[in-house]
Design a protein around this motif. Structure first.
Motif, PDB file in Angstrom:
ATOM      1  N   PHE A 110       0.810  -1.209   0.000  1.00 47.59           N
ATOM      2  CA  PHE A 110       0.000   0.000   0.000  1.00 47.59           C
ATOM      3  C   PHE A 110       0.849   1.268   0.000  1.00 47.59           C
ATOM      4  O   PHE A 110       0.425   2.297   0.497  1.00 47.59           O
ATOM      5  N   GLU A 111       2.050   1.207  -0.580  1.00 48.39           N
ATOM      6  CA  GLU A 111       2.942   2.359  -0.625  1.00 48.39           C
ATOM      7  C   GLU A 111       2.359   3.517  -1.428  1.00 48.39           C
ATOM      8  O   GLU A 111       2.618   4.670  -1.151  1.00 48.39           O
ATOM      9  N   SER A 112       1.582   3.203  -2.439  1.00 52.52           N
ATOM     10  CA  SER A 112       1.096   4.245  -3.338  1.00 52.52           C
ATOM     11  C   SER A 112       0.165   5.223  -2.633  1.00 52.52           C
ATOM     12  O   SER A 112      -0.058   6.317  -3.103  1.00 52.52           O
ATOM     13  N   GLY A 113      -0.379   4.847  -1.489  1.00 50.87           N
ATOM     14  CA  GLY A 113      -1.258   5.739  -0.737  1.00 50.87           C
ATOM     15  C   GLY A 113      -2.649   5.775  -1.327  1.00 50.87           C
ATOM     16  O   GLY A 113      -2.891   5.359  -2.461  1.00 50.87           O
ATOM     17  N   GLY A 114      -3.579   6.265  -0.543  1.00 55.27           N
ATOM     18  CA  GLY A 114      -4.945   6.378  -1.027  1.00 55.27           C
ATOM     19  C   GLY A 114      -5.697   5.065  -1.087  1.00 55.27           C
ATOM     20  O   GLY A 114      -6.780   5.001  -1.637  1.00 55.27           O
ATOM     21  N   ILE A 115      -5.137   4.010  -0.514  1.00 54.56           N
ATOM     22  CA  ILE A 115      -5.797   2.704  -0.524  1.00 54.56           C
ATOM     23  C   ILE A 115      -6.151   2.343   0.910  1.00 54.56           C
ATOM     24  O   ILE A 115      -5.339   2.476   1.824  1.00 54.56           O
ATOM     25  N   SER A 116      -7.381   1.870   1.104  1.00 52.93           N
ATOM     26  CA  SER A 116      -7.799   1.449   2.432  1.00 52.93           C
ATOM     27  C   SER A 116      -8.433   0.070   2.345  1.00 52.93           C
ATOM     28  O   SER A 116      -8.997  -0.299   1.317  1.00 52.93           O
ATOM     29  N   ILE A 117      -8.301  -0.690   3.422  1.00 53.24           N
ATOM     30  CA  ILE A 117      -8.932  -2.008   3.489  1.00 53.24           C
ATOM     31  C   ILE A 117      -9.774  -2.067   4.747  1.00 53.24           C
ATOM     32  O   ILE A 117      -9.446  -1.447   5.761  1.00 53.24           O
ATOM     33  N   SER A 118     -10.880  -2.816   4.653  1.00 53.80           N
ATOM     34  CA  SER A 118     -11.732  -3.003   5.825  1.00 53.80           C
ATOM     35  C   SER A 118     -12.416  -4.358   5.723  1.00 53.80           C
ATOM     36  O   SER A 118     -12.703  -4.840   4.622  1.00 53.80           O
ATOM     37  N   ALA A 119     -12.650  -4.961   6.872  1.00 55.67           N
ATOM     38  CA  ALA A 119     -13.303  -6.274   6.923  1.00 55.67           C
ATOM     39  C   ALA A 119     -14.807  -6.073   7.064  1.00 55.67           C
ATOM     40  O   ALA A 119     -15.272  -5.132   7.672  1.00 55.67           O
ATOM     41  N   ASN A 120     -15.544  -6.984   6.453  1.00 56.94           N
ATOM     42  CA  ASN A 120     -17.001  -6.960   6.563  1.00 56.94           C
ATOM     43  C   ASN A 120     -17.475  -8.343   6.954  1.00 56.94           C
ATOM     44  O   ASN A 120     -17.372  -9.256   6.158  1.00 56.94           O
ATOM     45  N   PRO A 121     -17.951  -8.569   8.145  1.00 56.90           N
ATOM     46  CA  PRO A 121     -18.142  -7.643   9.259  1.00 56.90           C
ATOM     47  C   PRO A 121     -16.815  -7.334   9.943  1.00 56.90           C
ATOM     48  O   PRO A 121     -15.855  -8.097   9.845  1.00 56.90           O
ATOM     49  N   SER A 122     -16.787  -6.244  10.669  1.00 55.55           N
ATOM     50  CA  SER A 122     -15.555  -5.820  11.328  1.00 55.55           C
ATOM     51  C   SER A 122     -15.333  -6.536  12.657  1.00 55.55           C
ATOM     52  O   SER A 122     -14.242  -6.490  13.201  1.00 55.55           O
ATOM     53  N   GLN A 123     -16.370  -7.203  13.176  1.00 59.17           N
ATOM     54  CA  GLN A 123     -16.225  -7.991  14.406  1.00 59.17           C
ATOM     55  C   GLN A 123     -17.205  -9.157  14.373  1.00 59.17           C
ATOM     56  O   GLN A 123     -18.182  -9.145  13.641  1.00 59.17           O
ATOM     57  N   TYR A 124     -16.896 -10.177  15.173  1.00 57.20           N
ATOM     58  CA  TYR A 124     -17.749 -11.371  15.266  1.00 57.20           C
ATOM     59  C   TYR A 124     -18.157 -11.585  16.710  1.00 57.20           C
ATOM     60  O   TYR A 124     -17.434 -11.233  17.639  1.00 57.20           O
ATOM     61  N   ARG A 125     -19.319 -12.219  16.864  1.00 60.48           N
ATOM     62  CA  ARG A 125     -19.842 -12.613  18.176  1.00 60.48           C
ATOM     63  C   ARG A 125     -19.975 -14.127  18.171  1.00 60.48           C
ATOM     64  O   ARG A 125     -20.580 -14.694  17.265  1.00 60.48           O
ATOM     65  N   ILE A 126     -19.435 -14.761  19.187  1.00 57.00           N
ATOM     66  CA  ILE A 126     -19.494 -16.223  19.296  1.00 57.00           C
ATOM     67  C   ILE A 126     -19.938 -16.571  20.718  1.00 57.00           C
ATOM     68  O   ILE A 126     -19.491 -15.964  21.693  1.00 57.00           O
ATOM     69  N   LEU A 127     -20.814 -17.578  20.818  1.00 52.39           N
ATOM     70  CA  LEU A 127     -21.285 -18.074  22.107  1.00 52.39           C
ATOM     71  C   LEU A 127     -20.353 -19.178  22.565  1.00 52.39           C
ATOM     72  O   LEU A 127     -20.115 -20.146  21.840  1.00 52.39           O
ATOM     73  N   PHE A 128     -19.830 -19.054  23.782  1.00 51.98           N
ATOM     74  CA  PHE A 128     -18.925 -20.040  24.354  1.00 51.98           C
ATOM     75  C   PHE A 128     -19.572 -20.719  25.551  1.00 51.98           C
ATOM     76  O   PHE A 128     -20.255 -20.080  26.357  1.00 51.98           O
ATOM     77  N   THR A 129     -19.351 -22.046  25.645  1.00 57.31           N
ATOM     78  CA  THR A 129     -19.787 -22.824  26.805  1.00 57.31           C
ATOM     79  C   THR A 129     -18.588 -23.642  27.304  1.00 57.31           C
ATOM     80  O   THR A 129     -17.604 -23.825  26.574  1.00 57.31           O
ATOM     81  N   LEU A 130     -18.686 -24.133  28.546  1.00 53.67           N
ATOM     82  CA  LEU A 130     -17.622 -24.979  29.079  1.00 53.67           C
ATOM     83  C   LEU A 130     -17.514 -26.261  28.286  1.00 53.67           C
ATOM     84  O   LEU A 130     -18.511 -26.770  27.759  1.00 53.67           O
ATOM     85  N   GLN A 131     -16.319 -26.818  28.190  1.00 57.37           N
ATOM     86  CA  GLN A 131     -16.133 -28.067  27.466  1.00 57.37           C
ATOM     87  C   GLN A 131     -16.910 -29.170  28.151  1.00 57.37           C
ATOM     88  O   GLN A 131     -16.942 -29.271  29.373  1.00 57.37           O
ATOM     89  N   GLY A 132     -17.576 -30.002  27.371  1.00 61.75           N
ATOM     90  CA  GLY A 132     -18.358 -31.114  27.895  1.00 61.75           C
ATOM     91  C   GLY A 132     -19.784 -30.728  28.229  1.00 61.75           C
ATOM     92  O   GLY A 132     -20.597 -31.589  28.509  1.00 61.75           O
ATOM     93  N   VAL A 133     -20.134 -29.447  28.217  1.00 63.07           N
ATOM     94  CA  VAL A 133     -21.499 -28.994  28.508  1.00 63.07           C
ATOM     95  C   VAL A 133     -22.085 -28.422  27.240  1.00 63.07           C
ATOM     96  O   VAL A 133     -21.509 -27.574  26.603  1.00 63.07           O
ATOM     97  N   LYS A 134     -23.274 -28.948  26.848  1.00 68.00           N
ATOM     98  CA  LYS A 134     -23.932 -28.427  25.634  1.00 68.00           C
ATOM     99  C   LYS A 134     -25.339 -28.116  25.882  1.00 68.00           C
ATOM    100  O   LYS A 134     -26.070 -28.617  26.600  1.00 68.00           O
TER     101      LYS A 134
END
Length: 134
Positions: A110-134
């Protein structure tokens, strides 16, 4: 006396000069923004999960990345030079956790400048539970 002469020449027909300057700036901005394009690529996502918990919801394995900049340059960028990761190793209890997508790329891409990058979505949500419990 000369300063007065220069000042008079600058102020002579000043409305036309101001209008010309405004038009010149508008034309410049129009040309600059008309060549800006966007490219969307899908790249693999490296997800780090906590060791004591299990993800009960869907864990993403890829993310869309939007590359914005000059049309002539954005198609020269290799998507393999962009690395995406998300870190959930901070999770210490059950429940939903949010984490941002981190994008890392080679600096010389990105040396040339004027270039931007972004992720879509910018964040994730994940549900976590203890191992062995469902």
């Amino acid at each position: 006396m000369k300063l007065n002469k220069y000042l008079q020449s600058m102020l002579y027909h000043w409305p036309a000069k101001v209008i010309s300057l405004v038009f010149a700036v508008c034309i410049y901005l129009f040309i600059q923004y008309s060549t800006i394009g966007s490219r969307v690529v899908t790249i693999p996502l490296d997800v780090q999960l906590p060791s004591a918990y299990v993800a009960s919801s869907l864990v993403p394995n890829s993310v869309e990345v939007q590359i914005r900049g000059n049309d002539d340059i954005i198609y020269l960028i290799d998507p393999n030079s962009i690395k995406a990761s998300i870190d959930f190793s901070f999770v210490k209890r059950e429940g939903i956790a949010n984490a941002p997508v981190l994008l890392v790329y080679e600096e010389n891409v990105f040396e040339s400048g004027g270039i931007s990058i972004s992720a879509n979505p910018s964040q994730y949500r994940i549900l976590f539970t203890l191992q062995g419990v469902k």
